[in-house]
Design a protein around this motif. Structure first.
Motif, PDB file in Angstrom:
ATOM      1  N   LEU A  78      27.361  -2.638   1.562  1.00  0.00           N
ATOM      2  CA  LEU A  78      26.455  -3.428   0.730  1.00  0.00           C
ATOM      3  C   LEU A  78      25.028  -2.897   0.738  1.00  0.00           C
ATOM      4  CD1 LEU A  78      27.655  -7.012   1.730  1.00  0.00           C
ATOM      5  CD2 LEU A  78      28.392  -5.617  -0.202  1.00  0.00           C
ATOM      6  N   ALA A  79      24.794  -1.799   1.432  1.00  0.00           N
ATOM      7  CA  ALA A  79      23.439  -1.266   1.536  1.00  0.00           C
ATOM      8  C   ALA A  79      22.999  -0.651   0.214  1.00  0.00           C
ATOM      9  CB  ALA A  79      23.369  -0.223   2.645  1.00  0.00           C
ATOM     10  N   GLU A  80      21.799  -0.980  -0.201  1.00  0.00           N
ATOM     11  CA  GLU A  80      21.155  -0.367  -1.368  1.00  0.00           C
ATOM     12  C   GLU A  80      19.702  -0.807  -1.389  1.00  0.00           C
ATOM     13  OE1 GLU A  80      20.604  -1.141  -5.064  1.00  0.00           O
ATOM     14  OE2 GLU A  80      20.200  -3.225  -4.624  1.00  0.00           O
ATOM     15  N   PRO A  81      18.815  -0.066  -2.057  1.00  0.00           N
ATOM     16  CA  PRO A  81      17.377  -0.358  -1.971  1.00  0.00           C
ATOM     17  C   PRO A  81      16.996  -1.777  -2.361  1.00  0.00           C
ATOM     18  CG  PRO A  81      17.722   1.809  -2.929  1.00  0.00           C
ATOM     19  CD  PRO A  81      19.080   1.187  -2.801  1.00  0.00           C
ATOM     20  N   GLY A  82      17.662  -2.351  -3.346  1.00  0.00           N
ATOM     21  CA  GLY A  82      17.308  -3.701  -3.779  1.00  0.00           C
ATOM     22  C   GLY A  82      17.709  -4.767  -2.790  1.00  0.00           C
ATOM     23  N   LEU A  83      18.896  -4.654  -2.222  1.00  0.00           N
ATOM     24  CA  LEU A  83      19.408  -5.685  -1.324  1.00  0.00           C
ATOM     25  C   LEU A  83      18.776  -5.650   0.056  1.00  0.00           C
ATOM     26  CD1 LEU A  83      23.214  -5.538  -2.226  1.00  0.00           C
ATOM     27  CD2 LEU A  83      21.524  -7.230  -2.965  1.00  0.00           C
ATOM     28  N   LEU A  84      18.201  -4.518   0.447  1.00  0.00           N
ATOM     29  CA  LEU A  84      17.599  -4.403   1.780  1.00  0.00           C
ATOM     30  C   LEU A  84      16.069  -4.394   1.740  1.00  0.00           C
ATOM     31  CD1 LEU A  84      19.992  -1.969   3.653  1.00  0.00           C
ATOM     32  CD2 LEU A  84      20.076  -4.445   3.418  1.00  0.00           C
ATOM     33  N   GLY A  85      15.499  -4.887   0.646  1.00  0.00           N
ATOM     34  CA  GLY A  85      14.072  -5.159   0.620  1.00  0.00           C
ATOM     35  C   GLY A  85      13.153  -4.045   0.163  1.00  0.00           C
ATOM     36  N   LEU A  86      13.697  -2.847  -0.097  1.00  0.00           N
ATOM     37  CA  LEU A  86      12.821  -1.732  -0.472  1.00  0.00           C
ATOM     38  C   LEU A  86      12.196  -1.928  -1.846  1.00  0.00           C
ATOM     39  CD1 LEU A  86      14.866  -0.443   1.737  1.00  0.00           C
ATOM     40  CD2 LEU A  86      14.014   1.727   0.838  1.00  0.00           C
ATOM     41  N   LEU A  87      12.978  -2.382  -2.824  1.00  0.00           N
ATOM     42  CA  LEU A  87      12.444  -2.580  -4.167  1.00  0.00           C
ATOM     43  C   LEU A  87      11.383  -3.669  -4.172  1.00  0.00           C
ATOM     44  CD1 LEU A  87      15.592  -2.365  -6.489  1.00  0.00           C
ATOM     45  CD2 LEU A  87      13.919  -0.591  -5.993  1.00  0.00           C
ATOM     46  N   ALA A  88      11.659  -4.765  -3.470  1.00  0.00           N
ATOM     47  CA  ALA A  88      10.692  -5.865  -3.422  1.00  0.00           C
ATOM     48  C   ALA A  88       9.417  -5.427  -2.711  1.00  0.00           C
ATOM     49  CB  ALA A  88      11.308  -7.069  -2.720  1.00  0.00           C
ATOM     50  N   GLY A  89       9.557  -4.687  -1.607  1.00  0.00           N
ATOM     51  CA  GLY A  89       8.383  -4.217  -0.879  1.00  0.00           C
ATOM     52  C   GLY A  89       7.536  -3.276  -1.712  1.00  0.00           C
ATOM     53  N   ALA A  90       8.192  -2.346  -2.404  1.00  0.00           N
ATOM     54  CA  ALA A  90       7.469  -1.401  -3.249  1.00  0.00           C
ATOM     55  C   ALA A  90       6.761  -2.122  -4.392  1.00  0.00           C
ATOM     56  CB  ALA A  90       8.431  -0.345  -3.799  1.00  0.00           C
ATOM     57  N   SER A  91       7.439  -3.074  -5.020  1.00  0.00           N
ATOM     58  CA  SER A  91       6.850  -3.811  -6.141  1.00  0.00           C
ATOM     59  C   SER A  91       5.647  -4.625  -5.687  1.00  0.00           C
ATOM     60  CB  SER A  91       7.896  -4.733  -6.777  1.00  0.00           C
ATOM     61  OG  SER A  91       9.013  -3.993  -7.228  1.00  0.00           O
ATOM     62  N   PHE A  92       5.798  -5.312  -4.559  1.00  0.00           N
ATOM     63  CA  PHE A  92       4.690  -6.128  -4.032  1.00  0.00           C
ATOM     64  C   PHE A  92       3.479  -5.251  -3.708  1.00  0.00           C
ATOM     65  CE2 PHE A  92       2.419  -7.721  -0.292  1.00  0.00           C
ATOM     66  CZ  PHE A  92       1.931  -8.927  -0.802  1.00  0.00           C
ATOM     67  N   ALA A  93       3.726  -4.104  -3.103  1.00  0.00           N
ATOM     68  CA  ALA A  93       2.617  -3.217  -2.735  1.00  0.00           C
ATOM     69  C   ALA A  93       1.866  -2.736  -3.968  1.00  0.00           C
ATOM     70  CB  ALA A  93       3.148  -2.030  -1.932  1.00  0.00           C
ATOM     71  N   VAL A  94       2.594  -2.369  -5.020  1.00  0.00           N
ATOM     72  CA  VAL A  94       1.944  -1.893  -6.240  1.00  0.00           C
ATOM     73  C   VAL A  94       1.132  -3.011  -6.888  1.00  0.00           C
ATOM     74  CG1 VAL A  94       2.349  -1.050  -8.584  1.00  0.00           C
ATOM     75  CG2 VAL A  94       3.637  -0.079  -6.676  1.00  0.00           C
ATOM     76  N   VAL A  95       1.709  -4.206  -6.977  1.00  0.00           N
ATOM     77  CA  VAL A  95       1.000  -5.333  -7.588  1.00  0.00           C
ATOM     78  C   VAL A  95      -0.256  -5.672  -6.786  1.00  0.00           C
ATOM     79  CG1 VAL A  95       1.141  -7.802  -8.093  1.00  0.00           C
ATOM     80  CG2 VAL A  95       3.045  -6.300  -8.681  1.00  0.00           C
ATOM     81  N   ALA A  96      -0.131  -5.705  -5.463  1.00  0.00           N
ATOM     82  CA  ALA A  96      -1.291  -6.014  -4.625  1.00  0.00           C
ATOM     83  C   ALA A  96      -2.368  -4.938  -4.743  1.00  0.00           C
ATOM     84  CB  ALA A  96      -0.851  -6.163  -3.167  1.00  0.00           C
ATOM     85  N   ALA A  97      -1.953  -3.680  -4.788  1.00  0.00           N
ATOM     86  CA  ALA A  97      -2.920  -2.586  -4.892  1.00  0.00           C
ATOM     87  C   ALA A  97      -3.672  -2.638  -6.211  1.00  0.00           C
ATOM     88  CB  ALA A  97      -2.200  -1.250  -4.749  1.00  0.00           C
ATOM     89  N   VAL A  98      -2.969  -2.953  -7.292  1.00  0.00           N
ATOM     90  CA  VAL A  98      -3.618  -3.038  -8.598  1.00  0.00           C
ATOM     91  C   VAL A  98      -4.528  -4.255  -8.673  1.00  0.00           C
ATOM     92  CG1 VAL A  98      -3.205  -3.393 -11.066  1.00  0.00           C
ATOM     93  CG2 VAL A  98      -1.794  -1.775  -9.792  1.00  0.00           C
ATOM     94  N   GLY A  99      -4.020  -5.393  -8.181  1.00  0.00           N
ATOM     95  CA  GLY A  99      -4.763  -6.634  -8.331  1.00  0.00           C
ATOM     96  C   GLY A  99      -5.970  -6.756  -7.419  1.00  0.00           C
ATOM     97  N   PHE A 100      -5.852  -6.317  -6.171  1.00  0.00           N
ATOM     98  CA  PHE A 100      -6.913  -6.546  -5.196  1.00  0.00           C
ATOM     99  C   PHE A 100      -7.782  -5.318  -4.923  1.00  0.00           C
ATOM    100  CE2 PHE A 100      -3.656  -9.717  -3.661  1.00  0.00           C
ATOM    101  CZ  PHE A 100      -4.310 -10.810  -4.213  1.00  0.00           C
TER     102      PHE A 100
END
Length: 329
Positions: free
Chosen positions: A87-109
């Motif tokens: 069941l391992a894959e980037p989306g299910l183990l948090g990599l996609l969410a972590g990458a997306s959050f980091a980009v949004v935070a970097a752009v916004g703040f």
């Protein structure tokens, strides 16, 4: 099976990619004949409107689909091989969410909207997301089992998704440009972002091909891998870096696209067996073809309305995930 014949299998997959690539360019709001597509690719005429549309809009989008599809599929194959978790894959183990959050935070703040920073920021976020999921899973009774990893990944993904939504609500104007990107899309992506990410894609795929033999040994068990001379610590660090690089570049270009890295490695394993020297290149080829077809469906199913490609990958991948849970856990 035909795909297990080395040269024939490679020829079939490459033929699929070429066919879907041309089909991807030909379809859209205005269908374009395949002959015109070929002419635009080989003898570009700046005065021909169809040629301009193909070169400036449709060709880059097809290239993004090939690159992102191949990268996410290879990342998923590596994760499944090293963790021996189906069941391992980037989306299910948090990599996609972590990458997306980091980009949004970097752009916004921090105002880091430059394409120079996007892949690096996404890589940091992907690594942090994966580390958080693994830490949570390791602390539950029974340790980091496939089930605890998936549950931890779901919790981290939901938490980071809520934070992203909160940031968007607090400053809608700043985050408006990221709204569609967060659904996972190949439409309207900037060429300069892709060019900055291209070395990341190349590095990640090269690393994946280089460690394929060792991943095959590890997939048979740690004792077997050690007996074959594999340095487990070095291999796991290399694979982690490879997965983070491929995921970060994919998110930077197209946003989070879930389940691509789950579905395609299983298909590749079914077709070519358990040797990662074949699973990884076939995952790359099949992933490229798959995302081309999915992006075609995203444009055509509800035409003239276009659906984000990430939504279609989720609609296709979620039932496959449920089936895996029922059969593998």
């Amino acid at each position: 099976m035909l795909l297990r014949v080395p040269f024939l299998g490679a020829a079939i997959v490459l033929g699929m990619i070429c066919l879907f690539f041309l089909w991807h360019i030909a379809v859209g709001a205005k269908p374009i004949a395949l002959l015109t597509v070929a002419e635009a690719l080989w003898s570009f005429d700046r005065t021909d409107f169809d040629h301009v549309v193909i070169r400036n809009l449709r060709l880059p989008r097809a290239v993004y689909a090939v690159t992102v599809g191949a990268s996410l599929s290879v990342a998923g194959a590596l994760m499944q091989g090293v963790t021996r978790n189906p069941l391992a894959e980037p989306g299910l183990l948090g990599l996609l969410a972590g990458a997306s959050f980091a980009v949004v935070a970097a752009v916004g703040f921090f105002g880091l909207a430059s394409p120079v920073w996007t892949p690096a920021v996404a890589a940091i976020g992907a690594l942090a997301g994966a580390a958080l999921v693994w830490t949570i899973a390791a602390r539950v009774p029974g340790g980091a089992t496939p089930l605890s990893l998936i549950l931890s990944g779901a919790a981290v993904t939901a938490f980071l998704g809520a934070l992203i939504t909160l940031m968007q609500l607090l400053d809608e104007q700043t985050f408006e440009s990221l709204r569609v990107w967060l659904t996972g899309t190949l439409a309207g992506r900037r060429v300069d972002v892709f060019l900055w990410c291209l070395p990341w894609f190349a590095l990640g795929l090269a690393m994946a091909f280089a460690v394929a033999r060792q991943v095959t040994a590890l997939a048979m068990g740690e004792e077997t891998a050690i007996g074959l001379g594999v340095d487990l610590r070095r291999l796991k660090i290399t694979v982690l870096l490879c997965v983070v690089v491929l995921t970060a570049a994919s998110v930077a270009v197209a946003g989070p696209m879930g389940f691509v890295g789950l579905v395609i490695p299983h298909v590749a394993r079914l077709l070519v067996g358990s040797d990662y020297r074949r699973i990884i290149p076939y995952s790359a080829g099949l992933g490229a073809a798959y995302l081309l077809v999915v992006d075609i469906a995203a444009r055509m199913v509800l035409a003239p309305v276009e659906v984000s490609t990430g939504i279609v990958t989720a609609l296709l991948g979620a039932p496959f995930f449920v089936w895996l849970v029922r059969t593998r856990l």
